[in-house]
Design a protein around this motif. Sequence first.
Motif, PDB file in Angstrom:
ATOM      1  N   ALA A  71       0.831  -1.205   0.000  1.00 36.29           N
ATOM      2  CA  ALA A  71       0.000   0.000   0.000  1.00 36.29           C
ATOM      3  C   ALA A  71       0.869   1.261   0.000  1.00 36.29           C
ATOM      4  N   CYS A  72       1.955   1.236   0.758  1.00 36.61           N
ATOM      5  CA  CYS A  72       2.872   2.379   0.783  1.00 36.61           C
ATOM      6  C   CYS A  72       3.473   2.615  -0.602  1.00 36.61           C
ATOM      7  N   LEU A  73       3.864   1.536  -1.273  1.00 38.20           N
ATOM      8  CA  LEU A  73       4.425   1.656  -2.623  1.00 38.20           C
ATOM      9  C   LEU A  73       3.383   2.196  -3.600  1.00 38.20           C
ATOM     10  N   GLN A  74       2.143   1.794  -3.423  1.00 37.81           N
ATOM     11  CA  GLN A  74       1.082   2.287  -4.301  1.00 37.81           C
ATOM     12  C   GLN A  74       0.821   3.776  -4.073  1.00 37.81           C
ATOM     13  N   VAL A  75       0.907   4.214  -2.825  1.00 35.70           N
ATOM     14  CA  VAL A  75       0.763   5.638  -2.527  1.00 35.70           C
ATOM     15  C   VAL A  75       1.901   6.414  -3.183  1.00 35.70           C
ATOM     16  N   LEU A  76       3.122   5.907  -3.063  1.00 40.69           N
ATOM     17  CA  LEU A  76       4.264   6.563  -3.706  1.00 40.69           C
ATOM     18  C   LEU A  76       4.078   6.619  -5.219  1.00 40.69           C
ATOM     19  N   ALA A  77       3.609   5.537  -5.815  1.00 43.06           N
ATOM     20  CA  ALA A  77       3.372   5.512  -7.262  1.00 43.06           C
ATOM     21  C   ALA A  77       2.339   6.554  -7.667  1.00 43.06           C
ATOM     22  N   ALA A  78       1.280   6.707  -6.870  1.00 43.39           N
ATOM     23  CA  ALA A  78       0.261   7.716  -7.166  1.00 43.39           C
ATOM     24  C   ALA A  78       0.846   9.125  -7.091  1.00 43.39           C
ATOM     25  N   LEU A  79       1.704   9.355  -6.110  1.00 44.75           N
ATOM     26  CA  LEU A  79       2.353  10.670  -5.998  1.00 44.75           C
ATOM     27  C   LEU A  79       3.267  10.936  -7.185  1.00 44.75           C
ATOM     28  N   VAL A  80       4.034   9.935  -7.580  1.00 39.99           N
ATOM     29  CA  VAL A  80       4.964  10.106  -8.705  1.00 39.99           C
ATOM     30  C   VAL A  80       4.192  10.327 -10.004  1.00 39.99           C
ATOM     31  N   GLU A 131       6.546  20.577 -14.662  1.00 40.15           N
ATOM     32  CA  GLU A 131       7.054  21.946 -14.543  1.00 40.15           C
ATOM     33  C   GLU A 131       7.452  22.300 -13.114  1.00 40.15           C
ATOM     34  N   THR A 132       6.589  21.955 -12.146  1.00 44.22           N
ATOM     35  CA  THR A 132       6.837  22.376 -10.763  1.00 44.22           C
ATOM     36  C   THR A 132       7.505  21.309  -9.909  1.00 44.22           C
ATOM     37  N   ARG A 133       7.526  20.074 -10.402  1.00 41.22           N
ATOM     38  CA  ARG A 133       8.127  18.946  -9.676  1.00 41.22           C
ATOM     39  C   ARG A 133       7.417  18.680  -8.343  1.00 41.22           C
ATOM     40  N   THR A 134       6.133  18.999  -8.294  1.00 40.42           N
ATOM     41  CA  THR A 134       5.336  18.746  -7.102  1.00 40.42           C
ATOM     42  C   THR A 134       4.092  17.958  -7.497  1.00 40.42           C
ATOM     43  N   ALA A 135       3.533  17.250  -6.526  1.00 42.89           N
ATOM     44  CA  ALA A 135       2.296  16.508  -6.743  1.00 42.89           C
ATOM     45  C   ALA A 135       1.197  17.135  -5.898  1.00 42.89           C
ATOM     46  N   TRP A 136       0.112  17.519  -6.528  1.00 42.74           N
ATOM     47  CA  TRP A 136      -0.983  18.156  -5.806  1.00 42.74           C
ATOM     48  C   TRP A 136      -2.200  17.252  -5.750  1.00 42.74           C
ATOM     49  N   ILE A 137      -2.008  15.953  -5.871  1.00 40.47           N
ATOM     50  CA  ILE A 137      -3.108  15.006  -5.782  1.00 40.47           C
ATOM     51  C   ILE A 137      -3.554  14.922  -4.315  1.00 40.47           C
ATOM     52  N   SER A 138      -4.859  14.899  -4.092  1.00 44.21           N
ATOM     53  CA  SER A 138      -5.378  14.926  -2.718  1.00 44.21           C
ATOM     54  C   SER A 138      -5.319  13.547  -2.074  1.00 44.21           C
ATOM     55  N   HIS A 139      -5.346  13.536  -0.760  1.00 45.01           N
ATOM     56  CA  HIS A 139      -5.358  12.275  -0.014  1.00 45.01           C
ATOM     57  C   HIS A 139      -6.569  11.413  -0.400  1.00 45.01           C
ATOM     58  N   TYR A 150       1.158   7.491   5.493  1.00 49.38           N
ATOM     59  CA  TYR A 150       2.280   7.149   4.610  1.00 49.38           C
ATOM     60  C   TYR A 150       2.991   8.398   4.094  1.00 49.38           C
ATOM     61  N   ILE A 151       2.242   9.453   3.836  1.00 49.29           N
ATOM     62  CA  ILE A 151       2.836  10.662   3.262  1.00 49.29           C
ATOM     63  C   ILE A 151       3.584  11.467   4.311  1.00 49.29           C
ATOM     64  N   SER A 152       3.090  11.498   5.539  1.00 54.14           N
ATOM     65  CA  SER A 152       3.732  12.330   6.564  1.00 54.14           C
ATOM     66  C   SER A 152       4.946  11.689   7.172  1.00 54.14           C
ATOM     67  N   ASP A 179      -8.166  11.345  -3.240  1.00 55.10           N
ATOM     68  CA  ASP A 179      -7.941  10.828  -4.597  1.00 55.10           C
ATOM     69  C   ASP A 179      -6.948   9.665  -4.578  1.00 55.10           C
ATOM     70  N   ILE A 180      -5.888   9.802  -3.781  1.00 54.99           N
ATOM     71  CA  ILE A 180      -4.913   8.711  -3.659  1.00 54.99           C
ATOM     72  C   ILE A 180      -5.584   7.490  -3.036  1.00 54.99           C
ATOM     73  N   ALA A 181      -6.392   7.713  -2.007  1.00 44.47           N
ATOM     74  CA  ALA A 181      -7.096   6.601  -1.349  1.00 44.47           C
ATOM     75  C   ALA A 181      -7.985   5.862  -2.342  1.00 44.47           C
TER      76      ALA A 181
END
Length: 89
Positions: A47-56, A62-70, A87-89, A72-74
């Motif tokens: 599950a942690c790896l899947q959260v990381l994959a969603a963030l990546v 352009e900004t090198r940031t991920a603005w996907i919400s918790h 997992y994110i914190s 949406d990831i869930a």
Amino acid sequence: MQDAPPVAGHNRPTFAEALERLDHCGFLLARLETLMLAVRDRRLDRACLQVLAALVEGMSRETRTAWISHPDIADLVGIPVRPVANYIS
């Protein structure tokens, strides 16, 4: 002596285009390296790896940031929102 005939087009990228392509390749390689290191880390569960994959996947080029919400990831991963936040914190 004759001048060279005019060239209708060229196959060489401009310096700016080459730099942009190099920057994009570096961005992709950094994402890949992050995922590879995470997959090799035995302490991380699936599950942690899947959260990381969603963030990546949600990361902006352009900004090198991920603005996907918790939430949406869930939804993507199929777990409650609370573990996503943990997992994110």
